[in-house]
Motif scaffolding. Structure first.
Motif, short mmCIF file in Angstrom:
data_model
loop_
_atom_site.label_atom_id
_atom_site.label_comp_id
_atom_site.label_asym_id
_atom_site.label_seq_id
_atom_site.Cartn_x
_atom_site.Cartn_y
_atom_site.Cartn_z
N ARG A 106 0.04 -5.76 -16.19
CA ARG A 106 -0.29 -5.32 -14.55
C ARG A 106 -1.81 -5.28 -14.80
N GLN B 82 0.08 -7.41 -5.60
CA GLN B 82 -0.75 -6.74 -5.61
C GLN B 82 -0.64 -4.95 -5.12
N VAL B 83 -0.77 -4.17 -5.54
CA VAL B 83 -0.23 -2.55 -4.98
C VAL B 83 -1.07 -2.18 -4.97
N THR B 84 -1.55 -1.36 -4.02
CA THR B 84 -3.05 0.18 -3.50
C THR B 84 -2.38 1.41 -3.46
N THR C 252 -7.14 -1.49 -6.72
CA THR C 252 -5.53 -1.78 -6.02
C THR C 252 -5.90 -3.34 -7.94
N SER D 209 -3.69 5.04 -2.34
CA SER D 209 -4.70 5.18 -1.60
C SER D 209 -4.20 5.55 -0.42
N LEU E 284 0.87 -0.82 0.60
CA LEU E 284 -0.26 0.14 -0.34
C LEU E 284 1.21 0.75 0.12
#
Length: 126
Positions: A38, A121-123, A91, A125, A11
């Motif tokens: 992605r 996973q890349v978020t 995400t 936010s 994150l």
């Protein structure tokens, strides 16, 4: 056989940076190029960046050009994706991939890559 494994994503706040890495093992001499893709929820997997392993030539998707940088450590057989100035978005699962096709053939399309990592996973936010 070739295996590629990404590091864990994470994150990150909007405007921040994150670096992903991908280690290759096995018959890595078979790989002419290595790239990143992605996939956002409900969307198809999309090309992000690619590097020719020998020449170091790179190409980027327009959406990340100027913000993402792909690089390599040939001695360690690793490639990296430095992501800067990240923008808020759902995400995404980032995957590294290796291609046995020469001359960056079809570098933006999935079938050109024969070896894939499991994805991370890349978020982005706040």
């Amino acid at each position: 056989q070739v295996q590629v494994v990404e590091t864990v994503g994470g994150l990150v706040q909007p405007g921040g940076s994150l670096r992903l890495s991908c280690a290759a093992s096995g018959r890595t001499d078979d790989l002419f190029s290595r790239g990143w893709f992605r996939q956002f929820p409900g969307k198809e997997r999309e090309f992000v960046a690619v590097m020719s392993w020998n020449s170091g030539m790179t190409y980027y998707a327009n959406s990340v050009k100027g913000r993402f940088t792909i690089s390599r450590d040939k001695a360690k057989n690793e490639e990296f994706l430095q992501m800067d100035n990240l923008t808020p978005e759902p995400t995404a699962v980032y995957s590294c991939a290796g291609s046995t096709l020469p001359h960056l053939t079809g570098y933006t399309v999935i079938p050109s890559y024969q070896h894939w990592g499991q994805g991370t996973q890349v978020t982005v936010s706040s």
